[in-house]
Structures are given as C-alpha cells and as structure tokens.
Design a protein around this motif. Structure first.
Motif, short mmCIF file in Angstrom:
data_model
loop_
_atom_site.label_atom_id
_atom_site.label_comp_id
_atom_site.label_asym_id
_atom_site.label_seq_id
_atom_site.Cartn_x
_atom_site.Cartn_y
_atom_site.Cartn_z
N SER A 76 0.83 -1.20 0.00
CA SER A 76 0.00 0.00 0.00
C SER A 76 0.86 1.26 0.00
CB SER A 76 -0.95 0.02 1.21
OG SER A 76 -0.22 0.18 2.41
N PHE A 77 0.36 2.29 -0.68
CA PHE A 77 0.99 3.61 -0.73
C PHE A 77 -0.05 4.62 -0.27
CE2 PHE A 77 3.09 0.90 -3.74
CZ PHE A 77 4.43 1.22 -3.62
N THR A 78 0.25 5.32 0.83
CA THR A 78 -0.73 6.21 1.45
C THR A 78 -0.29 7.66 1.32
OG1 THR A 78 -1.25 4.49 3.07
CG2 THR A 78 -1.99 6.72 3.57
N ASN A 79 -1.20 8.49 0.85
CA ASN A 79 -0.96 9.93 0.73
C ASN A 79 -1.61 10.62 1.92
OD1 ASN A 79 -0.68 12.60 0.01
ND2 ASN A 79 -2.09 12.51 -1.72
N ILE A 80 -0.81 11.25 2.78
CA ILE A 80 -1.36 11.93 3.95
C ILE A 80 -1.52 13.43 3.72
CG2 ILE A 80 -0.45 10.21 5.55
CD1 ILE A 80 1.84 12.03 6.19
N GLU A 81 -1.32 13.88 2.48
CA GLU A 81 -1.57 15.29 2.14
C GLU A 81 -3.07 15.54 2.05
OE1 GLU A 81 0.39 17.91 1.35
OE2 GLU A 81 2.36 17.02 1.53
N LYS A 82 -3.50 16.70 2.56
CA LYS A 82 -4.93 17.03 2.51
C LYS A 82 -5.32 17.67 1.18
CE LYS A 82 -8.55 19.67 4.82
NZ LYS A 82 -8.88 20.66 5.88
N PHE A 83 -4.42 18.45 0.57
CA PHE A 83 -4.77 19.20 -0.62
C PHE A 83 -4.03 18.76 -1.88
CE2 PHE A 83 -5.20 22.18 3.01
CZ PHE A 83 -6.57 22.37 2.94
N SER A 84 -2.99 17.93 -1.74
CA SER A 84 -2.15 17.59 -2.89
C SER A 84 -2.28 16.11 -3.25
CB SER A 84 -0.68 17.89 -2.59
OG SER A 84 -0.50 19.27 -2.34
N ASN A 85 -2.38 15.85 -4.54
CA ASN A 85 -2.26 14.49 -5.03
C ASN A 85 -0.78 14.15 -5.18
OD1 ASN A 85 -5.11 14.35 -5.33
ND2 ASN A 85 -4.93 15.37 -7.31
N VAL A 86 -0.46 12.86 -5.12
CA VAL A 86 0.92 12.41 -5.29
C VAL A 86 1.00 11.57 -6.57
CG1 VAL A 86 2.84 11.12 -4.30
CG2 VAL A 86 1.31 12.38 -2.80
N TYR A 87 1.95 11.93 -7.43
CA TYR A 87 2.12 11.25 -8.71
C TYR A 87 3.40 10.41 -8.66
CZ TYR A 87 -1.30 14.76 -10.10
OH TYR A 87 -2.42 15.55 -10.18
N TYR A 88 3.25 9.11 -8.79
CA TYR A 88 4.37 8.19 -8.74
C TYR A 88 4.85 7.86 -10.15
CZ TYR A 88 3.41 7.07 -3.80
OH TYR A 88 3.23 7.11 -2.45
#
Length: 214
Positions: A76-88
C-alpha cells in the motif's frame, strides 16, 4: 456652522482612527494566513509505504511443499496530504531474503499511478522467487520462530498544488523488514497505526489551513 463643522471633522477623525486600528489588526493576520498558505503549498509530507501482506507458500508448513517458488504480496501507498495528489513514476520493488539486502530473490515494477489526497492505493499479486534456499529458511524459522525478509521500494514522486500544477520530481526510497513464520505469512497488524497517523496529520493540516474570518 462652526460647531457642526467641528462635529463632522471629529466624526471623520474617529472613522480614520478606527480604520487605522482595523488595518493594524487585520493586516498582520492576513500576512500570517498568506505565509501559512505558502508553507502548506511548498512543504509536503512524504507518502508512506507499507507491506500489508507477504506470503511464501513454500514456507507454509501446512502445505508441506518446497516446490512453489511464488511470493504473494499486498503493498500500500498512502498519501497523507490534505490538498495535494501524489504522482508516482514507475515503482521498482525488490525483495531480499535478509535485512542486509545483499541477495535479491525477486523484483518487479508497478506502472506509474496517482494517489489522491488522504487516500490509499493498494497493489496485490504474485511474483516468482529465484535463488532462495527454502531449506535454510525453514531451519531458521524452526530455530528463531521467523525469518526476516526485506521489501525495498525505489521511485520518484511529484505533488500538485490544488490540482493546478506539479512540483519537480523528488526521489523516493523506502524499505521494510518483514518477519515470516512457519505459516509462510507475516503478521502485519500496523494498519490501525497507519490510519491513526494519517488522521493525526490530517487534523494538524486542517487546523493550520483553517480560514480566518474577520
């Protein structure tokens, strides 16, 4: 006329003073809000990586089989940012038969993907292991109760600003040791802790980014 003129001038002076006081109060608050917005858009929390499942059938004593060289995984890959998407970018996964990472037994690549704000992406599947000594691994499990494997992640990530534009690429490397017992599977009970951390960081970000109304 003189009296009323003095009254009007007094009223104007009072309004001017009140306006100046409001400016002295609101302007610093506005500057603080602006600084917080800039900081929240520049600084990003690094996404987390977790091994939710690692199962090696050849080490499962109930199966009594050492010919199955597959490794079943759930990552699993978890994004803890509230406003930003993360692009891998494409994620390179390497599995090692020890924590010192000097002997890889499997590797594969996850194609590029995106994790939206405060969300999780999970990837599951199976890969064939090569060069692993299952007999030695079983002896180690019998002696210690487990054998430690290592899962390594390497890629680069980008963030966006409220979905408008993306940052530069940042290198992303993570690793996790996994203890495999005689069931062939790891006992991974950390999901509660992961989501607690996500909720905690989300509350902090929400507090810092709360709009202030005057």
């Amino acid at each position: 006329m003189g009296y009323f003129g003095d009254v009007r001038r007094y009223g104007q002076d009072t309004v001017t003073e009140a306006y100046a006081i409001r400016c002295c109060i609101y302007l610093p608050l506005a500057v603080i809000c602006l600084v917080l917005m800039v900081v929240l858009n520049i600084y990003h929390f690094s996404p987390s990586f977790n091994v939710r499942l690692l199962y090696i059938p050849a080490l499962d004593k109930s199966l009594n089989s050492s010919t199955n060289a597959s490794i079943v995984f759930d990552l699993s890959f978890t994004n803890i940012e509230k406003f930003s998407n993360v692009y891998y970018d494409p994620v390179n996964i390497t599995l090692y038969d020890s924590p010192n990472q000097n002997h890889s037994i499997a590797n594969f690549t996850i194609p590029e993907f995106t994790v939206k704000a405060v969300e999780l992406n999970a990837f599951s599947g199976a890969v064939n292991a090569t060069g692993i000594d299952f007999k030695a691994a079983k002896r180690e499990i019998a002696a210690n109760g487990f054998k430690v494997f290592h899962v390594s992640v390497e890629t680069s990530v980008r963030y966006d600003y409220y979905g408008f534009w993306k940052t530069k690429r940042y290198g992303y490397r993570r690793g996790e040791d996994v203890k495999i017992g005689d069931t062939g599977a790891a006992n991974l009970g950390r999901e509660m802790f992961v989501w607690f951390r996500v909720a905690l960081v989300g509350l902090v970000v929400m507090f810092l980014s709360t709009d202030i109304y005057f």
